[in-house]
Write an enzyme that holds these catalytic residues in place. Structure first.
Site, PDB file in Angstrom:
ATOM      1  N   HIS A  60     -41.490  -2.030   9.174  1.00  0.00           N
ATOM      2  CA  HIS A  60     -41.439  -1.333  10.471  1.00  0.00           C
ATOM      3  C   HIS A  60     -41.968   0.103  10.316  1.00  0.00           C
ATOM      4  O   HIS A  60     -42.671   0.613  11.186  1.00  0.00           O
ATOM      5  CB  HIS A  60     -40.003  -1.273  10.986  1.00  0.00           C
TER       6      HIS A  60
ATOM      7  N   GLN B 249     -35.061 -15.195  22.346  1.00  0.00           N
ATOM      8  CA  GLN B 249     -35.994 -15.778  21.377  1.00  0.00           C
ATOM      9  C   GLN B 249     -35.278 -16.491  20.238  1.00  0.00           C
ATOM     10  O   GLN B 249     -35.916 -16.956  19.296  1.00  0.00           O
ATOM     11  CB  GLN B 249     -36.963 -14.726  20.851  1.00  0.00           C
TER      12      GLN B 249
ATOM     13  N   LEU C  31     -34.223  -1.841  10.485  1.00  0.00           N
ATOM     14  CA  LEU C  31     -35.605  -1.469  10.159  1.00  0.00           C
ATOM     15  C   LEU C  31     -35.822  -1.354   8.653  1.00  0.00           C
ATOM     16  O   LEU C  31     -34.932  -0.944   7.913  1.00  0.00           O
ATOM     17  CB  LEU C  31     -35.938  -0.141  10.849  1.00  0.00           C
TER      18      LEU C  31
ATOM     19  N   MET D  58     -36.566  -5.452  16.478  1.00  0.00           N
ATOM     20  CA  MET D  58     -35.202  -5.947  16.690  1.00  0.00           C
ATOM     21  C   MET D  58     -34.233  -5.188  15.768  1.00  0.00           C
ATOM     22  O   MET D  58     -33.119  -5.647  15.516  1.00  0.00           O
ATOM     23  CB  MET D  58     -35.130  -7.454  16.440  1.00  0.00           C
TER      24      MET D  58
ATOM     25  N   LEU E 251     -41.455  -8.337   3.338  1.00  0.00           N
ATOM     26  CA  LEU E 251     -40.268  -7.678   3.898  1.00  0.00           C
ATOM     27  C   LEU E 251     -39.866  -8.346   5.204  1.00  0.00           C
ATOM     28  O   LEU E 251     -40.708  -8.681   6.033  1.00  0.00           O
ATOM     29  CB  LEU E 251     -40.547  -6.196   4.150  1.00  0.00           C
TER      30      LEU E 251
HETATM   31  O1  PAF Z   1     -41.158  -9.198  15.840  1.00  0.00           O
HETATM   32  C1  PAF Z   1     -40.072  -8.867  16.358  1.00  0.00           C
HETATM   33  O2  PAF Z   1     -39.270  -8.103  15.787  1.00  0.00           O
HETATM   34  C2  PAF Z   1     -39.708  -9.420  17.725  1.00  0.00           C
HETATM   35  O3  PAF Z   1     -40.154 -10.721  17.886  1.00  0.00           O
HETATM   36  C3  PAF Z   1     -40.183  -8.525  18.881  1.00  0.00           C
HETATM   37  C4  PAF Z   1     -41.694  -8.438  18.939  1.00  0.00           C
HETATM   38  C5  PAF Z   1     -39.598  -7.127  18.723  1.00  0.00           C
HETATM   39  C6  PAF Z   1     -39.704  -9.101  20.216  1.00  0.00           C
HETATM   40  O4  PAF Z   1     -38.318  -9.176  20.274  1.00  0.00           O
END
Ligand code: PAF
Length: 279
Positions: free
Chosen positions: A34, A58, A30, A27, A181
């Site tokens: 990530h 979500q 970063l 999302m 993090l």
């Molecule tokens: O973990 C995340 O950043 C989010 O839940 C994902 C897997 C990118 C789905 O939007």
């Protein structure tokens, strides 16, 4: 590095990538966690694709969708530095055009913990990840162990819907002082951040007791609960010690891998963290 904004562009760019294709859905905003997922994917796959999409479905009403941190320029620089071949950055309208009515629901494990406290959250996650898998067609997809329940939900979805992708879990990345993090850490005031260290401290204390031979679930759960509850700014959503596969809460002795997890609010910031206790 190619950047795709539409599904058609992403599909066309993906078709040019060699197998095996590693995929890191994010999302954005970063951080080093990530980057670790990207590094694992880069090392294990011939090509690396990343998505950056703050997925509205979500987030519940009153959650932080609008103020979720975003920094496109810095994110793209990190993707480039990690050796990404393709970054997919769709708009909300591209992913959810008017009239879209299909939702992916994973049963069972989504009714507890995060699912119980954030109704609809895992429907949003499963739906968007399923769409991203269909668009990006990855061979392997990488997720952080910090979102332990999300990982289980995605594994269930992939198994139940016969999706041809291998799910790879990567360990939680922490600050030197132990804070896991998270893009949401930027919301924390200095005082909240200091008290938030109780999460990792509690997990470490519980792991130490476990190593010393404590196996009683309520006793182990109590160690981390006391440590966090002692922080004046902490509001605990849950502290759970559950079996690591089905997330059934444990009351007796631990005889199989167990997931110790929690969600705690500091002001307007909700943090999660976890550790797996393996006998
Ligand atoms: O973990 C995340 O950043 C989010 O839940 C994902 C897997 C990118 C789905 O939007």
């Amino acid at each position: 590095m190619r950047i795709a904004h539409t599904i058609a562009e992403a599909r066309a760019a993906r078709a040019d990538l060699p197998a095996t294709c590693g995929f890191v859905p994010t999302m954005g905003f970063l951080h080093a966690g990530h980057r670790t997922l990207m590094d694992h994917a880069r090392a294990e796959c011939q090509s690396l694709a990343i998505s950056i999409f703050v997925n509205p479905t979500q987030f519940g009403p009153g959650e932080d969708f609008e103020r979720y941190p975003r920094d496109e320029v810095r994110d793209l620089a990190m993707c480039e530095a990690a050796g990404a071949d393709l970054v997919f950055m769709p708009t909300v309208h591209e992913m959810y055009p008017a009239g879209a009515t299909t939702t992916v629901t994973v049963g069972g494990i989504t009714s507890v913990l995060e699912g119980a406290h954030r109704p609809g959250h895992f429907d949003g996650v499963a739906t968007v990840v399923s769409k991203l898998f269909h668009i990006m067609q990855p061979d392997r997809a990488y997720f952080g162990q910090k979102d332990a329940q999300q990982l289980l939900v995605i594994r269930s979805m992939v198994r139940d819907l016969d999706m041809p992708v291998t799910i790879v879990a990567c360990p939680t990345v922490r600050e030197p002082d132990g804070l896991a993090l998270s893009s949401r850490n930027v919301y924390l005031s200095p005082e909240e951040r200091m008290q938030a260290l109780s999460l990792s401290r509690g997990l470490r204390q519980t792991a130490a007791a476990f190593t010393e031979g404590v196996r009683n679930a309520p006793r182990l759960r109590g160690i981390v609960e006391r440590e966090v509850a002692a922080q004046p700014l902490a509001r605990i959503d849950y502290v759970s010690l559950a079996d690591a596969d089905m997330l059934a809460e444990l009351d007796g002795e631990i005889v199989a891998p167990a997931l110790l997890s929690m969600a705690v609010r500091f002001g307007r910031t909700r943090l999660i963290d976890n550790a797996v206790l393996t006998p």
